[in-house]
Write a protein that holds these residues in place. Structure first.
Motif, short mmCIF file in Angstrom:
data_model
loop_
_atom_site.label_atom_id
_atom_site.label_comp_id
_atom_site.label_asym_id
_atom_site.label_seq_id
_atom_site.Cartn_x
_atom_site.Cartn_y
_atom_site.Cartn_z
N CYS A 92 0.81 -1.22 0.00
CA CYS A 92 0.00 0.00 0.00
C CYS A 92 0.85 1.27 0.00
N GLU A 109 -6.51 -1.94 5.60
CA GLU A 109 -5.46 -2.03 4.58
C GLU A 109 -5.96 -1.50 3.24
N CYS A 113 -4.29 1.57 1.05
CA CYS A 113 -3.99 1.52 -0.39
C CYS A 113 -4.70 2.66 -1.13
#
Length: 344
Positions: A92, A109, A113
């Motif tokens: 990311c 997560e 990203c």
């Protein structure tokens, strides 16, 4: 293409958590020799492909990389093993092209990203099963229930459940209990704690952790009173040093094996993934690598001790990759791989 069965889990993973396997480059002409007299020569590619993440997925990705560079020797492929969480952090941040993961990407997560404008393509590659292992000298337990695993590993067990008899009075002869398990950056740790303790990352902390499963194998192999957990492949590779025990999830004791995973009866099985940076996938060497990965994932996953998907799963997964479909189908979704993919 004929593959030699890789026997490299111990040798490669002994290099440590922070290590990176660099698959060496070679020279060559601009095109590859065709496989047969009527085959179309493949273009000779260059550049690099960087993977990092799960130590569980690492053996598959390393095997794919080793075979890929036999065809594309000018492409430099690096495969790291910093754990699923560590891999997603790098992914990311735009530091790697592909993230190996032993669980689906989390909402947090995905937000990380998105903050860096990184889109991804989610690709399941094979099944794994978590094996519960003990020392071969352990003669007091052959099967353990998920309730007993929780009693052993839940946060409340820290400092209190320190001997085998505290888990089950019939195991009192085992004496002190020494635990080995993945570190907190591991997708294996996330999966185990969620399934056994009811919440991801909810675990006692007084155990010996490592992101390198080979270190855990060594620990259990060297301690008669030990118990540990990690991927099935490491049990298969080290059966002369450690012993797997059956798990009872409420339907009787089921041994960890490829057959029980395929049948859907083993209670601690899961899919493994790679996540591909959408922008990176436009580079010819990355596209060729992922094409090769999907073409050979089933065979190579079996070679290194994992369980292949049925052929129709790979057909559906390859269609998603070819279409460049971004986002996660698996994150936060209950159900089997078959149900989530929507295949018969």
């Amino acid at each position: 293409m004929m593959f030699k069965t890789p026997k490299r889990l111990v040798a490669l993973l002994a290099i440590g958590v922070a290590s990176v396997a660099l698959i060496a480059c070679g020279g060559g002409d601009d095109t590859e020799e065709p496989d047969g007299p009527t085959a179309t020569p493949k273009p000779r590619l260059s550049g690099s492909v960087a993977l990092d993440g799960s130590s569980t997925v690492y053996p598959i990705s390393e095997a794919v990389a080793e075979e890929f560079i036999k065809e594309q020797g000018e492409v430099k492929v690096t495969v790291g093993l910093s754990g699923t969480g560590g891999g997603f952090t790098k992914f990311c941040n735009g530091e790697i092209d592909i993230s190996d993961a032993s669980r689906p990407i989390t909402a947090k997560e995905m937000e990380a990203c998105a903050a860096k404008n990184i889109q991804f393509i989610e690709i399941p590659v094979a099944y794994d099963a978590l094996s519960i292992v003990v020392n071969p000298q352990n003669n007091w337990v052959t099967c353990i229930t998920t309730a007993e695993l929780k009693k052993m590993w839940e946060p409340a067990a820290q400092g209190t459940v320190t001997n085998w008899g505290a888990v089950n009075s019939a195991w009192s002869a085992g004496g002190n209990l020494k635990l080995y398990g993945p570190g907190t950056d591991s997708g294996t740790f996330d999966y185990f704690t969620e399934v056994i303790n009811g919440k991801a990352k909810d675990s006692r902390a007084d155990y010996t952790p490592s992101e390198d499963d080979n270190v855990l194998v060594q620990g259990v192999a060297g301690d008669k009173t030990a118990l540990g957990y990690f991927g099935l492949a490491y049990l298969e590779e080290n059966k002369s040093r450690i012993k797997g025990i059956s798990v009872d999830g409420g339907k009787g004791c089921i041994e960890p094996s490829a057959a029980t995973v395929e049948a859907g009866t083993y209670p601690l099985s899961r899919p493994l993934f790679i996540y591909v940076n959408k922008t990176a996938s436009a580079r010819p060497e990355v596209k060729a690598f992922v094409d090769f990965y999907l073409e050979h994932a089933g065979e190579l996953a079996t070679d290194v001790g994992y369980v292949t998907f049925p052929a129709n799963f790979y057909t559906k997964i390859t269609a998603t990759w070819t279409a460049g479909t971004v986002g996660s189908t698996f994150s936060g979704k209950p159900g089997t791989v078959k149900e989530i993919l929507g295949v018969n």
